[in-house]
Write a protein that holds these residues in place. Structure first.
Motif, short mmCIF file in Angstrom:
data_model
loop_
_atom_site.label_atom_id
_atom_site.label_comp_id
_atom_site.label_asym_id
_atom_site.label_seq_id
_atom_site.Cartn_x
_atom_site.Cartn_y
_atom_site.Cartn_z
N VAL A 103 0.86 -1.18 0.00
CA VAL A 103 0.00 0.00 0.00
C VAL A 103 0.89 1.23 0.00
O VAL A 103 1.81 1.34 0.83
CB VAL A 103 -0.91 0.02 1.25
N LEU A 104 0.66 2.13 -0.95
CA LEU A 104 1.41 3.38 -1.02
C LEU A 104 0.43 4.53 -1.22
O LEU A 104 -0.44 4.47 -2.08
CB LEU A 104 2.39 3.37 -2.19
N SER A 105 0.57 5.55 -0.40
CA SER A 105 -0.20 6.78 -0.58
C SER A 105 0.60 7.90 0.06
O SER A 105 1.63 7.68 0.68
CB SER A 105 -1.59 6.66 0.06
N GLY A 106 0.10 9.11 -0.10
CA GLY A 106 0.77 10.24 0.53
C GLY A 106 0.75 10.16 2.05
O GLY A 106 1.57 10.77 2.72
N ILE A 159 -9.11 -7.56 2.17
CA ILE A 159 -9.12 -6.42 1.27
C ILE A 159 -10.57 -6.15 0.89
O ILE A 159 -11.25 -7.03 0.36
CB ILE A 159 -8.26 -6.69 0.02
N GLY A 160 -11.02 -4.93 1.19
CA GLY A 160 -12.37 -4.53 0.85
C GLY A 160 -12.37 -3.57 -0.32
O GLY A 160 -11.47 -2.73 -0.45
N LEU A 161 -13.37 -3.68 -1.17
CA LEU A 161 -13.52 -2.79 -2.31
C LEU A 161 -14.87 -2.08 -2.18
O LEU A 161 -15.92 -2.72 -2.23
CB LEU A 161 -13.47 -3.57 -3.62
N ASP A 162 -14.83 -0.78 -1.97
CA ASP A 162 -16.04 0.04 -1.88
C ASP A 162 -16.14 0.82 -3.18
O ASP A 162 -15.38 1.77 -3.40
CB ASP A 162 -15.95 0.98 -0.68
N SER A 193 -5.49 -1.11 10.08
CA SER A 193 -6.26 -1.00 8.86
C SER A 193 -5.99 0.33 8.19
O SER A 193 -5.57 1.30 8.84
CB SER A 193 -7.76 -1.16 9.13
N VAL A 194 -6.20 0.36 6.89
CA VAL A 194 -6.02 1.58 6.11
C VAL A 194 -7.05 1.59 4.99
O VAL A 194 -7.44 0.52 4.50
CB VAL A 194 -4.57 1.69 5.55
N ARG A 195 -7.53 2.78 4.65
CA ARG A 195 -8.47 2.95 3.53
C ARG A 195 -7.83 3.91 2.54
O ARG A 195 -7.44 5.01 2.90
CB ARG A 195 -9.80 3.51 4.03
#
Length: 156
Positions: free
Chosen positions: A44-47, A89-92, A113-115
């Motif tokens: 997982v990569l994000s700012g 892994i959830g997909l909304d 957890s992370v979204r």
């Protein structure tokens, strides 16, 4: 791609964020009971967040991913690997602006957890069906269980 290569089963990414499930290879090649299990990692990569989790995919996890992918492609929310063995892994997909919110929950080990919101590209579902096909082609099921607790190599 050959058996010695890694393959991205899932790659939900845009310019700012990504969630990737990368298959690395067989867990224990040649060991009958674990030959068809696959070592993988969730990246997982994000700012805001960066993380990596190791997972072991059982053969039925790929079948379950095909079902989850079908649900998400049809516009319905879905959860993959919600059996407590691996991070789920959830997909909304309820956002109308072309975003999907991917949640990764490490329920079994760390409780973290992370979204991550990711803008979907056109054709994302077809791309992921092709990714699944390639993973299955490189690491086909080679073991069968004729009855519970018994394993044997598949005959061609």
């Amino acid at each position: 791609m050959d058996e010695g290569s890694a393959a991205d089963l899932i790659r939900l990414a845009d310019e700012e964020s990504s969630v990737v499930v990368r298959v690395l290879g067989r867990t224990m090649p040649g060991v009958l009971t674990l030959h068809d299990h696959l070592d993988a990692e969730i990246v997982v990569l994000s700012g805001f967040a960066r993380g990596r989790l190791e997972v072991c995919l059982a053969p039925n996890d790929l079948d379950d991913w095909a079902d989850v992918l079908g649900e998400a492609a049809a516009g319905r929310n879905a959860v993959w690997m919600d059996d407590g063995r691996n991070p789920q892994i959830g997909l909304d997909v309820s956002d109308e602006d072309g975003f999907i919110v991917v949640s990764v929950e490490d329920v079994a080990v760390s409780g973290t957890s992370v979204r991550i919101p990711v803008r979907l590209s056109d054709g994302w579902a077809d791309d992921h069906h092709e990714r699944l096909r390639r993973v299955r082609a490189v690491w086909p099921r080679e073991v069968e269980s004729p009855f519970p607790g018994a394993y044997q190599w598949r005959r061609s």
